[in-house]
Design a protein around this motif. Structure first.
Motif, PDB file in Angstrom:
ATOM      1  N   SER A  44      22.952  27.749  30.264  1.00  8.78           N
ATOM      2  CA  SER A  44      23.465  26.649  31.070  1.00  8.78           C
ATOM      3  C   SER A  44      23.922  27.135  32.441  1.00  8.78           C
ATOM      4  O   SER A  44      23.693  26.464  33.464  1.00  8.78           O
ATOM      5  CB  SER A  44      24.626  25.971  30.328  1.00  8.78           C
ATOM      6  OG  SER A  44      25.215  24.966  31.115  1.00  8.78           O
ATOM      7  N   GLU A  45      24.552  28.304  32.478  1.00 13.58           N
ATOM      8  CA  GLU A  45      24.986  28.870  33.763  1.00 13.58           C
ATOM      9  C   GLU A  45      23.787  29.200  34.652  1.00 13.58           C
ATOM     10  O   GLU A  45      23.813  28.978  35.860  1.00 13.58           O
ATOM     11  CB  GLU A  45      25.814  30.134  33.511  1.00 13.58           C
ATOM     12  CG  GLU A  45      27.176  29.881  32.883  1.00 13.58           C
ATOM     13  CD  GLU A  45      28.146  29.254  33.846  1.00 13.58           C
ATOM     14  OE1 GLU A  45      27.911  29.346  35.058  1.00 13.58           O
ATOM     15  OE2 GLU A  45      29.145  28.667  33.387  1.00 13.58           O
ATOM     16  N   VAL A  46      22.731  29.732  34.049  1.00 12.01           N
ATOM     17  CA  VAL A  46      21.527  30.054  34.820  1.00 12.01           C
ATOM     18  C   VAL A  46      20.909  28.781  35.390  1.00 12.01           C
ATOM     19  O   VAL A  46      20.489  28.737  36.563  1.00 12.01           O
ATOM     20  CB  VAL A  46      20.515  30.812  33.939  1.00 12.01           C
ATOM     21  CG1 VAL A  46      19.181  30.967  34.662  1.00 12.01           C
ATOM     22  CG2 VAL A  46      21.058  32.184  33.564  1.00 12.01           C
ATOM     23  N   ALA A  47      20.852  27.730  34.562  1.00 11.06           N
ATOM     24  CA  ALA A  47      20.283  26.465  35.043  1.00 11.06           C
ATOM     25  C   ALA A  47      21.130  25.883  36.176  1.00 11.06           C
ATOM     26  O   ALA A  47      20.586  25.380  37.176  1.00 11.06           O
ATOM     27  CB  ALA A  47      20.195  25.472  33.881  1.00 11.06           C
ATOM     28  N   THR A  48      22.455  25.971  36.049  1.00 12.22           N
ATOM     29  CA  THR A  48      23.324  25.464  37.106  1.00 12.22           C
ATOM     30  C   THR A  48      23.149  26.259  38.399  1.00 12.22           C
ATOM     31  O   THR A  48      23.092  25.685  39.497  1.00 12.22           O
ATOM     32  CB  THR A  48      24.790  25.536  36.651  1.00 12.22           C
ATOM     33  OG1 THR A  48      24.959  24.778  35.447  1.00 12.22           O
ATOM     34  CG2 THR A  48      25.711  24.990  37.721  1.00 12.22           C
ATOM     35  N   THR A  49      23.046  27.581  38.271  1.00 15.18           N
ATOM     36  CA  THR A  49      22.838  28.426  39.454  1.00 15.18           C
ATOM     37  C   THR A  49      21.510  28.103  40.127  1.00 15.18           C
ATOM     38  O   THR A  49      21.420  28.054  41.363  1.00 15.18           O
ATOM     39  CB  THR A  49      22.870  29.907  39.050  1.00 15.18           C
ATOM     40  OG1 THR A  49      24.110  30.190  38.392  1.00 15.18           O
ATOM     41  CG2 THR A  49      22.738  30.802  40.270  1.00 15.18           C
ATOM     42  N   GLU A  50      20.487  27.877  39.326  1.00 17.75           N
ATOM     43  CA  GLU A  50      19.182  27.541  39.898  1.00 17.75           C
ATOM     44  C   GLU A  50      19.242  26.222  40.653  1.00 17.75           C
ATOM     45  O   GLU A  50      18.649  26.075  41.731  1.00 17.75           O
ATOM     46  CB  GLU A  50      18.145  27.478  38.779  1.00 17.75           C
ATOM     47  CG  GLU A  50      16.719  27.349  39.274  1.00 17.75           C
ATOM     48  CD  GLU A  50      15.705  27.465  38.153  1.00 17.75           C
ATOM     49  OE1 GLU A  50      14.522  27.635  38.444  1.00 17.75           O
ATOM     50  OE2 GLU A  50      16.118  27.394  36.973  1.00 17.75           O
ATOM     51  N   GLU A  51      19.965  25.253  40.107  1.00 15.74           N
ATOM     52  CA  GLU A  51      20.110  23.972  40.802  1.00 15.74           C
ATOM     53  C   GLU A  51      20.874  24.140  42.123  1.00 15.74           C
ATOM     54  O   GLU A  51      20.514  23.519  43.133  1.00 15.74           O
ATOM     55  CB  GLU A  51      20.838  22.979  39.896  1.00 15.74           C
ATOM     56  CG  GLU A  51      20.025  22.544  38.682  1.00 15.74           C
ATOM     57  CD  GLU A  51      20.799  21.584  37.802  1.00 15.74           C
ATOM     58  OE1 GLU A  51      21.966  21.295  38.143  1.00 15.74           O
ATOM     59  OE2 GLU A  51      20.246  21.138  36.784  1.00 15.74           O
ATOM     60  N   LEU A  52      21.923  24.961  42.102  1.00 15.57           N
ATOM     61  CA  LEU A  52      22.675  25.196  43.341  1.00 15.57           C
ATOM     62  C   LEU A  52      21.822  25.882  44.399  1.00 15.57           C
ATOM     63  O   LEU A  52      21.893  25.545  45.588  1.00 15.57           O
ATOM     64  CB  LEU A  52      23.914  26.038  43.034  1.00 15.57           C
ATOM     65  CG  LEU A  52      25.025  25.355  42.223  1.00 15.57           C
ATOM     66  CD1 LEU A  52      26.135  26.341  41.894  1.00 15.57           C
ATOM     67  CD2 LEU A  52      25.581  24.163  42.989  1.00 15.57           C
ATOM     68  N   MET A  53      20.995  26.835  43.964  1.00 14.71           N
ATOM     69  CA  MET A  53      20.107  27.502  44.920  1.00 14.71           C
ATOM     70  C   MET A  53      19.098  26.523  45.495  1.00 14.71           C
ATOM     71  O   MET A  53      18.799  26.558  46.698  1.00 14.71           O
ATOM     72  CB  MET A  53      19.393  28.668  44.223  1.00 14.71           C
ATOM     73  CG  MET A  53      20.284  29.859  43.920  1.00 14.71           C
ATOM     74  SD  MET A  53      19.336  31.241  43.296  1.00 14.71           S
ATOM     75  CE  MET A  53      18.211  31.521  44.662  1.00 14.71           C
ATOM     76  N   ASN A  54      18.576  25.652  44.668  1.00 14.23           N
ATOM     77  CA  ASN A  54      17.633  24.639  45.172  1.00 14.23           C
ATOM     78  C   ASN A  54      18.319  23.704  46.156  1.00 14.23           C
ATOM     79  O   ASN A  54      17.716  23.279  47.154  1.00 14.23           O
ATOM     80  CB  ASN A  54      17.052  23.851  44.006  1.00 14.23           C
ATOM     81  CG  ASN A  54      16.096  24.681  43.161  1.00 14.23           C
ATOM     82  OD1 ASN A  54      15.465  25.617  43.659  1.00 14.23           O
ATOM     83  ND2 ASN A  54      15.981  24.348  41.892  1.00 14.23           N
ATOM     84  N   MET A  55      19.584  23.372  45.873  1.00 11.87           N
ATOM     85  CA  MET A  55      20.325  22.523  46.807  1.00 11.87           C
ATOM     86  C   MET A  55      20.531  23.233  48.147  1.00 11.87           C
ATOM     87  O   MET A  55      20.429  22.607  49.216  1.00 11.87           O
ATOM     88  CB  MET A  55      21.668  22.133  46.188  1.00 11.87           C
ATOM     89  CG  MET A  55      21.553  21.203  44.991  1.00 11.87           C
ATOM     90  SD  MET A  55      23.154  20.866  44.223  1.00 11.87           S
ATOM     91  CE  MET A  55      24.013  20.081  45.571  1.00 11.87           C
ATOM     92  N   LYS A  56      20.828  24.537  48.107  1.00 14.84           N
ATOM     93  CA  LYS A  56      20.972  25.292  49.353  1.00 14.84           C
ATOM     94  C   LYS A  56      19.666  25.318  50.131  1.00 14.84           C
ATOM     95  O   LYS A  56      19.640  25.138  51.357  1.00 14.84           O
ATOM     96  CB  LYS A  56      21.433  26.721  49.051  1.00 14.84           C
ATOM     97  CG  LYS A  56      22.884  26.839  48.623  1.00 14.84           C
ATOM     98  CD  LYS A  56      23.278  28.294  48.439  1.00 14.84           C
ATOM     99  CE  LYS A  56      24.742  28.428  48.070  1.00 14.84           C
ATOM    100  NZ  LYS A  56      25.141  29.860  47.904  1.00 14.84           N
ATOM    101  N   LEU A  57      18.566  25.554  49.408  1.00 17.41           N
ATOM    102  CA  LEU A  57      17.261  25.573  50.079  1.00 17.41           C
ATOM    103  C   LEU A  57      16.924  24.208  50.657  1.00 17.41           C
ATOM    104  O   LEU A  57      16.368  24.114  51.758  1.00 17.41           O
ATOM    105  CB  LEU A  57      16.182  26.018  49.085  1.00 17.41           C
ATOM    106  CG  LEU A  57      16.253  27.473  48.607  1.00 17.41           C
ATOM    107  CD1 LEU A  57      15.177  27.744  47.564  1.00 17.41           C
ATOM    108  CD2 LEU A  57      16.109  28.432  49.780  1.00 17.41           C
ATOM    109  N   ASP A  58      17.253  23.151  49.929  1.00 14.37           N
ATOM    110  CA  ASP A  58      17.012  21.799  50.449  1.00 14.37           C
ATOM    111  C   ASP A  58      17.842  21.535  51.696  1.00 14.37           C
ATOM    112  O   ASP A  58      17.369  20.888  52.643  1.00 14.37           O
ATOM    113  CB  ASP A  58      17.336  20.757  49.372  1.00 14.37           C
ATOM    114  CG  ASP A  58      16.354  20.795  48.225  1.00 14.37           C
ATOM    115  OD1 ASP A  58      15.226  21.318  48.411  1.00 14.37           O
ATOM    116  OD2 ASP A  58      16.698  20.319  47.117  1.00 14.37           O
ATOM    117  N   SER A  59      19.091  22.029  51.687  1.00 15.77           N
ATOM    118  CA  SER A  59      19.940  21.840  52.863  1.00 15.77           C
ATOM    119  C   SER A  59      19.366  22.558  54.081  1.00 15.77           C
ATOM    120  O   SER A  59      19.319  21.997  55.190  1.00 15.77           O
ATOM    121  CB  SER A  59      21.352  22.352  52.562  1.00 15.77           C
ATOM    122  OG  SER A  59      22.175  22.242  53.692  1.00 15.77           O
ATOM    123  N   VAL A  60      18.907  23.799  53.888  1.00 14.33           N
ATOM    124  CA  VAL A  60      18.303  24.545  54.998  1.00 14.33           C
ATOM    125  C   VAL A  60      17.032  23.851  55.473  1.00 14.33           C
ATOM    126  O   VAL A  60      16.770  23.740  56.684  1.00 14.33           O
ATOM    127  CB  VAL A  60      18.010  25.992  54.558  1.00 14.33           C
ATOM    128  CG1 VAL A  60      17.220  26.727  55.634  1.00 14.33           C
ATOM    129  CG2 VAL A  60      19.308  26.721  54.253  1.00 14.33           C
TER     130      VAL A  60
END
Length: 304
Positions: A212-228
Motif C-alpha cells: 500500500s505504501e508503494v502504491a501511494t508513493t507511486e501515485e504521489l510521484m505521478n502527481m508530481k510529474l503531472d504538476s511539472v
C-alpha cells in the motif's frame, strides 16, 4: 542429552501471541467439555456417589493453562519438536527476508518522498523493482500459509504426526478411527501449526502494508510529474501567446514595408503612429487573451 538440547531450542508455548493464547484456551475448553461428557457417560450409574462438579473441571482447565504458561507441561515428543524446529526455521527465514525487504523499501520510499525535484524514470524503475520483490516475497509467504492450512484441514494427518503415540498407543489408531480420538491426537500438532500460521499471517499483513505504501508513493510521484507537465504546458501556452502578438506586429510591419505608394510617404508622423499603434494593439491583444485564459481557469497553481 540430545533430547534436552532439542527441548531448549524449541519455542515455548507460553511465548505465543495473545491470539494464540486465546486459541489454546478455546481448545482446552473443548477438551474439558469432552472430558465432562466422558465422565457423565461413565458415571451415569453412580450419579449420587459422584462429587465431580463443573467447578472441579474449571479448576482443571485453569490449572492446565497455568501449567502451560509456566512451562510446567510435559515435554513434546521428538517428532513434534522436529516439526516445531523446521517450522521455526522456515518462519524465521521468511520473517528476516521480509524485514530486510521492508527496511530497504521504506528507505527508498523516504528518499523519493523527500526529493525536491522530480526523479523521473529512475524513481519509477526503483518502485517497479520494489514491487517485483514484494510480489515474490508475498508469494512465498502465501505458499507457506497454504501449505499449513492444507495440513490443518486434515485431522488425520495431524494425528499421524504423533509417531511416538503410534508405537505406544497403536490401538487408538486402528481404522476406522473415531472423530473424538482424531481431535484428541491432533491437538498438539494443531497448536504448533496454528502458532506459526499466525506468524506467517503477520508477515503477510506487513507486506500488504508495504504494498500500500508503494502504491501511494507511486501515485504521489505521478502527481508530481503531472504538476511539472502542467507547468510546462502553461509556459508553452504563454510563449505561444507572445509569439502570436509579436507575429501580428510583424505582419503589420511587413504590410507597411512594401515598396508601394500608400500616401503616408510624406507624412513625418506616420512612422511613429504605425509603430505605436502596432505595439498598443499587440499589447491589448495579449491582455485580452490572458484574461480569457484566466477566467477559464488556465493558470498555474497559486496564481488563481
Amino acid at each position: 542429552a540430545d533430547d534436552s538440547h532439542h527441548s531448549n531450542t524449541v519455542v515455548p508455548l507460553h511465548s505465543l501471541p495473545d491470539a494464540i493464547g486465546k486459541t489454546i484456551k478455546k481448545r482446552l475448553k473443548k477438551k474439558r467439555i469432552r472430558t465432562m461428557e466422558n465422565f457423565d457417560r461413565s458415571l451415569s450409574d453412580e450419579e449420587n456417589d459422584s462429587d465431580i462438579s463443573d467447578t472441579d473441571f474449571d479448576t482443571f482447565d485453569d490449572d492446565e493453562w497455568d501449567d502451560m504458561q509456566g512451562k510446567q507441561w510435559a515435554a513434546l515428543p521428538f517428532e513434534l519438536q522436529s516439526i516445531d524446529a523446521v517450522l521455526h526455521t522456515v518462519v524465521t527465514m521468511l520473517t528476516d527476508e521480509a524485514n530486510e525487504l521492508q527496511e530497504h523499501s521504506y528507505g527508498a520510499i523516504d528518499q523519493l518522498l523527500e526529493a525536491q525535484t522530480s526523479i523521473g524514470d529512475h524513481g519509477h524503475d526503483l518502485l517497479r523493482s520494489i514491487k517485483g520483490e514484494l510480489t515474490q516475497m508475498r508469494g512465498r509467504v502465501q505458499g507457506f500459509i497454504r501449505a499449513i492450512n492444507l495440513v490443518l484441514n486434515e485431522d488425520e494427518d495431524m494425528a499421524l504426526m504423533n509417531l511416538s503415540r503410534l508405537i505406544t498407543h497403536a490401538d487408538r489408531f486402528i481404522q476406522p478411527v473415531s472423530e473424538e480420538i482424531l481431535h484428541e491426537e491432533s491437538d498438539e500438532p494443531e497448536l504448533i501449526l496454528e502458532a506459526y500460521l499466525q506468524q506467517a499471517l503477520s508477515n503477510t499483513n506487513a507486506l500488504d502494508l508495504l504494498r500500500s505504501e508503494v502504491a501511494t508513493t507511486e501515485e504521489l510521484m505521478n502527481m508530481k510529474l503531472d504538476s511539472v507537465r502542467n507547468r510546462l504546458l502553461y509556459v508553452n501556452t504563454v510563449v505561444s501567446l507572445l509569439t502570436l502578438t509579436v507575429g501580428i506586429g510583424s505582419f503589420i510591419g511587413s504590410i507597411f514595408g512594401m515598396n508601394l505608394l500608400n500616401g503616408l510617404e510624406q507624412d513625418p508622423d506616420a512612422f511613429n503612429r504605425v509603430v505605436l499603434g502596432t505595439c498598443l494593439g499587440a499589447l491589448g491583444l495579449l491582455i485580452v487573451l490572458v484574461l480569457v485564459f484566466y477566467k477559464a481557469g488556465l493558470t498555474l497553481p497559486g496564481m488563481s
